[in-house]
Design an enzyme around this catalytic site. Structure first.
Site, short mmCIF file in Angstrom:
data_model
loop_
_atom_site.label_atom_id
_atom_site.label_comp_id
_atom_site.label_asym_id
_atom_site.label_seq_id
_atom_site.Cartn_x
_atom_site.Cartn_y
_atom_site.Cartn_z
N GLY A 48 0.78 -1.23 0.00
CA GLY A 48 0.00 0.00 0.00
C GLY A 48 0.81 1.28 0.00
O GLY A 48 0.37 2.31 -0.52
N GLU A 103 3.80 4.68 5.82
CA GLU A 103 2.56 3.89 5.71
C GLU A 103 1.51 4.61 4.86
O GLU A 103 1.49 5.83 4.80
CB GLU A 103 1.98 3.65 7.11
CG GLU A 103 2.25 2.26 7.67
CD GLU A 103 1.45 1.16 6.98
OE1 GLU A 103 1.13 1.28 5.79
OE2 GLU A 103 1.14 0.16 7.66
N ASP A 107 -5.63 2.30 10.28
CA ASP A 107 -7.05 2.07 10.52
C ASP A 107 -7.24 1.69 11.98
O ASP A 107 -7.45 2.55 12.84
CB ASP A 107 -7.54 0.98 9.56
CG ASP A 107 -9.03 0.71 9.66
OD1 ASP A 107 -9.70 1.36 10.48
OD2 ASP A 107 -9.52 -0.16 8.92
N PHE A 156 -14.20 2.85 3.78
CA PHE A 156 -13.18 2.07 3.08
C PHE A 156 -12.72 2.84 1.85
O PHE A 156 -13.50 3.15 0.97
CB PHE A 156 -13.67 0.68 2.70
CG PHE A 156 -12.52 -0.23 2.40
CD1 PHE A 156 -11.79 -0.81 3.43
CD2 PHE A 156 -12.13 -0.46 1.09
CE1 PHE A 156 -10.69 -1.62 3.16
CE2 PHE A 156 -11.02 -1.25 0.81
CZ PHE A 156 -10.31 -1.84 1.84
N ASP A 163 -5.76 -0.76 -1.83
CA ASP A 163 -6.51 -1.71 -2.66
C ASP A 163 -7.78 -2.20 -2.01
O ASP A 163 -7.98 -2.07 -0.80
CB ASP A 163 -5.64 -2.94 -2.94
CG ASP A 163 -5.53 -3.85 -1.70
OD1 ASP A 163 -5.15 -3.34 -0.63
OD2 ASP A 163 -5.86 -5.04 -1.80
N ARG A 169 -5.23 0.01 -6.82
CA ARG A 169 -4.02 0.65 -6.31
C ARG A 169 -3.51 1.73 -7.26
O ARG A 169 -2.85 2.67 -6.84
CB ARG A 169 -2.89 -0.38 -6.12
CG ARG A 169 -3.14 -1.41 -5.03
CD ARG A 169 -1.84 -2.17 -4.75
NE ARG A 169 -2.05 -3.40 -4.00
CZ ARG A 169 -2.15 -3.49 -2.67
NH1 ARG A 169 -2.07 -2.39 -1.95
NH2 ARG A 169 -2.32 -4.65 -2.09
P1 IMP Z 1 -4.78 -1.56 10.63
O1 IMP Z 1 -3.94 -2.67 11.16
O2 IMP Z 1 -6.25 -1.78 10.90
O3 IMP Z 1 -4.32 -0.19 11.09
O4 IMP Z 1 -4.70 -1.60 9.05
C1 IMP Z 1 -3.49 -1.47 8.42
C2 IMP Z 1 -3.52 -1.81 6.95
O5 IMP Z 1 -4.80 -2.22 6.48
C3 IMP Z 1 -3.16 -0.62 6.13
O6 IMP Z 1 -1.77 -0.45 6.02
C4 IMP Z 1 -3.82 -0.93 4.81
O7 IMP Z 1 -2.97 -1.72 4.01
C5 IMP Z 1 -5.05 -1.71 5.20
N1 IMP Z 1 -6.25 -0.81 5.23
C6 IMP Z 1 -6.83 -0.25 6.32
N2 IMP Z 1 -7.88 0.53 5.98
C7 IMP Z 1 -7.95 0.47 4.62
C8 IMP Z 1 -8.83 1.09 3.65
O8 IMP Z 1 -9.75 1.87 3.93
N3 IMP Z 1 -8.57 0.76 2.35
C9 IMP Z 1 -7.57 -0.08 1.95
N4 IMP Z 1 -6.73 -0.66 2.82
C10 IMP Z 1 -6.92 -0.39 4.15
MG MG Z 2 -0.41 -0.80 4.54
#
Ligand code: IMP
Ligand code: MG
Length: 184
Positions: A48, A103, A107, A156, A163, A169
């Site tokens: 990402g 990063e 999320d 999202f 992606d 992407r």
């Molecule tokens: P976390 O562990 O929930 O903070 O998520 C981390 C990873 O999830 C990010 O680095 C993204 O690759 C993916 N991610 C989280 N939210 C989204 C979104 O809205 N769209 C696409 N990928 C996401």
């Molecule tokens: Mg990521």
């Protein structure tokens, strides 16, 4: 005229190319000033962060190194699994180095929390984070994110590296994915 199918799945554009590039210029300037004495090793989180890394690194006026890690926290869905696994590790030894994690989005913050602990345990001199996007839920985990591009709503998003099931992407902007794409 046939419409471009990837743009068709976008509900609305959240951040256009100009907004993203202006923000990265600002972050690049801050990073260049903050790390003037200690050029960092930029650690991009695949896949990402590829676009963020490419555009941010070119706005940092220091001799930085670039390295990459791939971790899995998401399957093909839209919710964090909470399980982090290293798919590709760093090539560099970061002992004594100043590390700046690059990063795409924070999320739940679970991925980053794990990554910070992992990189700190390797004896880095410092480990900081630069994330283009942050969702509100990230505020609930105790992680100190030094550089944040935009705080966005809990939706999202896709594009600019992000992606859904490995698609979108290559959109040049960040958009909200139509719910109909991932809901019945
Ligand atoms: P976390 O562990 O929930 O903070 O998520 C981390 C990873 O999830 C990010 O680095 C993204 O690759 C993916 N991610 C989280 N939210 C989204 C979104 O809205 N769209 C696409 N990928 C996401
Ligand atoms: Mg990521």
């Amino acid at each position: 005229m046939a419409a471009d199918p990837i743009h068709d799945d976008v509900d609305r554009v959240l951040l256009d190319e100009a907004q993203i590039h202006d923000k990265l210029t600002e972050l690049g300037r801050r990073i260049s000033a903050d790390y003037a004495e200690n050029p960092p090793i930029l650690v991009g989180v695949l896949k990402g962060a590829v676009m963020v890394m490419a555009d941010l690194a070119r706005r940092i006026d220091l001799p930085v190194e670039m390295d990459w890690m791939a971790v899995s926290s998401y399957g093909s869905g839209t919710k964090s699994s909470g399980v982090v696994r290293i798919l590709k590790d760093l090539g560099a030894d970061i002992t004594g180095r100043h590390v700046l994690i690059v990063e795409d989005i924070i999320d739940s913050g679970l991925t980053l929390k794990w990554l910070l602990a992992n990189l700190r345990s390797r004896g880095a001199a410092s480990v900081e984070v630069c994330a283009l996007l942050r969702k509100p839920e990230a505020a609930r985990v105790e992680i100190d994110v030094k550089y944040v591009g935009f705080d966005i709503p809990t939706e999202f998003v896709i594009g600019y590296g992000l992606d859904y099931a490995e698609r979108y992407r290559n959109l040049p902007y960040v958009g909200v994915l139509k719910r109909s794409v991932y809901e019945d």
